[in-house]
Design an enzyme around this catalytic site. Sequence first.
Site, mmCIF file in Angstrom:
data_model
loop_
_atom_site.group_PDB
_atom_site.id
_atom_site.type_symbol
_atom_site.label_atom_id
_atom_site.label_comp_id
_atom_site.label_asym_id
_atom_site.label_seq_id
_atom_site.Cartn_x
_atom_site.Cartn_y
_atom_site.Cartn_z
ATOM 1 N N ARG A 155 0.885 -1.169 0.000
ATOM 2 C CA ARG A 155 0.000 0.000 0.000
ATOM 3 C C ARG A 155 0.916 1.210 0.000
ATOM 4 O O ARG A 155 1.732 1.384 0.906
ATOM 5 C CB ARG A 155 -0.904 0.004 1.226
ATOM 6 C CG ARG A 155 -1.607 1.329 1.413
ATOM 7 C CD ARG A 155 -2.712 1.301 2.433
ATOM 8 N NE ARG A 155 -3.859 0.569 1.952
ATOM 9 C CZ ARG A 155 -5.076 0.623 2.508
ATOM 10 N NH1 ARG A 155 -5.278 1.401 3.563
ATOM 11 N NH2 ARG A 155 -6.076 -0.086 2.024
ATOM 12 N N HIS A 159 -7.592 0.838 -6.282
ATOM 13 C CA HIS A 159 -7.781 -0.026 -5.106
ATOM 14 C C HIS A 159 -8.532 -1.290 -5.562
ATOM 15 O O HIS A 159 -9.687 -1.517 -5.194
ATOM 16 C CB HIS A 159 -8.559 0.739 -4.032
ATOM 17 C CG HIS A 159 -8.507 0.125 -2.665
ATOM 18 N ND1 HIS A 159 -7.707 -0.966 -2.354
ATOM 19 C CD2 HIS A 159 -9.155 0.439 -1.514
ATOM 20 C CE1 HIS A 159 -7.874 -1.274 -1.079
ATOM 21 N NE2 HIS A 159 -8.753 -0.444 -0.548
ATOM 22 N N GLN A 196 -10.230 -4.055 -3.107
ATOM 23 C CA GLN A 196 -11.485 -3.624 -2.494
ATOM 24 C C GLN A 196 -12.659 -3.881 -3.431
ATOM 25 O O GLN A 196 -13.726 -4.354 -3.010
ATOM 26 C CB GLN A 196 -11.404 -2.124 -2.162
ATOM 27 C CG GLN A 196 -12.699 -1.535 -1.643
ATOM 28 C CD GLN A 196 -13.048 -1.994 -0.246
ATOM 29 O OE1 GLN A 196 -12.247 -1.871 0.671
ATOM 30 N NE2 GLN A 196 -14.261 -2.517 -0.060
ATOM 31 N N ASP A 204 -17.134 7.257 -1.064
ATOM 32 C CA ASP A 204 -15.850 7.123 -0.364
ATOM 33 C C ASP A 204 -15.526 8.496 0.222
ATOM 34 O O ASP A 204 -16.166 9.503 -0.121
ATOM 35 C CB ASP A 204 -14.774 6.675 -1.379
ATOM 36 C CG ASP A 204 -13.422 6.362 -0.759
ATOM 37 O OD1 ASP A 204 -13.340 6.229 0.484
ATOM 38 O OD2 ASP A 204 -12.433 6.256 -1.519
ATOM 39 N N CYS A 238 -16.253 1.764 1.142
ATOM 40 C CA CYS A 238 -15.116 0.888 1.450
ATOM 41 C C CYS A 238 -14.620 1.052 2.883
ATOM 42 O O CYS A 238 -13.930 0.183 3.391
ATOM 43 C CB CYS A 238 -13.984 1.122 0.451
ATOM 44 S SG CYS A 238 -13.260 2.778 0.545
ATOM 45 N N ARG A 278 -14.058 -8.433 2.528
ATOM 46 C CA ARG A 278 -12.645 -8.237 2.213
ATOM 47 C C ARG A 278 -11.863 -9.521 2.476
ATOM 48 O O ARG A 278 -11.010 -9.916 1.690
ATOM 49 C CB ARG A 278 -12.030 -7.087 3.051
ATOM 50 C CG ARG A 278 -12.445 -5.701 2.653
ATOM 51 C CD ARG A 278 -12.060 -5.320 1.233
ATOM 52 N NE ARG A 278 -10.621 -5.341 0.965
ATOM 53 C CZ ARG A 278 -9.767 -4.360 1.268
ATOM 54 N NH1 ARG A 278 -10.208 -3.260 1.856
ATOM 55 N NH2 ARG A 278 -8.487 -4.448 0.961
HETATM 56 N N1 NVA Z 1 -9.867 6.678 -1.186
HETATM 57 C C1 NVA Z 1 -9.472 6.248 0.127
HETATM 58 C C2 NVA Z 1 -9.726 4.778 0.290
HETATM 59 C C3 NVA Z 1 -9.373 4.236 1.655
HETATM 60 C C4 NVA Z 1 -9.572 2.765 1.768
HETATM 61 C C5 NVA Z 1 -8.011 6.572 0.341
HETATM 62 O O1 NVA Z 1 -7.208 6.392 -0.583
HETATM 63 O O2 NVA Z 1 -7.652 7.030 1.430
HETATM 64 N N1 CP Z 2 -11.189 -0.122 2.710
HETATM 65 C C1 CP Z 2 -9.907 -0.237 3.083
HETATM 66 O O1 CP Z 2 -9.020 -0.468 2.263
HETATM 67 O O2 CP Z 2 -9.709 -0.112 4.414
HETATM 68 P P1 CP Z 2 -8.305 0.072 5.143
HETATM 69 O O3 CP Z 2 -7.788 1.424 4.744
HETATM 70 O O4 CP Z 2 -8.651 0.000 6.602
HETATM 71 O O5 CP Z 2 -7.373 -1.015 4.711
#
Ligand code: NVA
Ligand code: CP
Length: 318
Positions: free
Chosen positions: A107, A134, A137, A230, A274, A302
């Site tokens: 990540r 992502h 997800q 989101d 998500c 998930r």
């Molecule tokens: N769009 C959000 C998704 C988190 C799971 C982010 O990138 O922070």
């Molecule tokens: N939805 C998601 O990816 O959650 P986290 O940021 O907690 O991993």
Amino acid sequence: MTKPGKRDFLTLRDLQADELRALVARAIELKAMRQRGEAHRVLEGQVLAMIFEKSSTRTRVSFEVGMFELGGHAVHLAGQGSQIARGEPIEDTARVLSGYCSGILIRTFGHERLEALAAMAPVPVFNGLTDRYHPCQVVADLQTVFEVRGTLDGLRYAWVGDGNNMAHSWIEAAALLGLELAIACPAGYEPDAGIVASARQRMAETGQGSLELVRDPRDAVRNSDVVSTDVWASMGQEEEAAARRQAFASYCVDEALLAEARATPTAKAIVLHCLPAHRGEEISAQVLEGPQSAVWQQAENRLHAQKAILEAFLDGRA
Ligand code: NVA
Ligand code: CP
């Protein structure tokens, strides 16, 4: 550990349409097996390295528990606290971790950092979220839709809010599967034009699916079966949060907006998020906790969806 012809999962474009549908079906099967208490230790002896340069709750825990339940093991490597934060090149990290582990999840911020890691790692690499996509997800999201509606097809999907990494992966899912997707974003926060153009090109070539970009959230949500949203400020955009709160003020998925969605005598639209959610910003507390919310099922999924992905890519099924 090196696998000739290894496959990575960096975006949904790494899958064929039938492979994505198979992952969704497999996630549902793995969920049923788990509910029956059936062990399924196909990744015995395999280890997944998980690099997190951003925060995570669901991704980290679902992949770690997923590896455990599949008979393998996961090693968590935080950016901070490892040599990564001290500037060790990601290409060097890729080669070193590949010597110990059967796969690497990361990540991170820039998508090109994930691509650089994947280019140097002889083992499969998984996208645990980048600024651009992502995909893991969205496999869980599709599983949730399938569980609730019994199909992914013939439905109208709406995205309300930021044209961000989640929106991009939904666009790719729509292009791959031929879904009807409408996206409502404020000016300046649209999804990437290149991602939109590629999706529309594929839809034109296959004659399946549609991608509509609109300004008014009601135009996206009207007659939709699945409404996704989101956060307004993603990880890494914390300094923009105040400006974004203003720009997105009329993009809250609340009961009034949801009233525009499709409701037949047998099926009402479902809401996906998500998580983490900001109640009162992109989603109201009433909707998040209400009868049309599939968010908690989506979050649980998930685990099952990530197990389907791990099994496919690490057990050589993909
Ligand atoms: N769009 C959000 C998704 C988190 C799971 C982010 O990138 O922070
Ligand atoms: N939805 C998601 O990816 O959650 P986290 O940021 O907690 O991993």
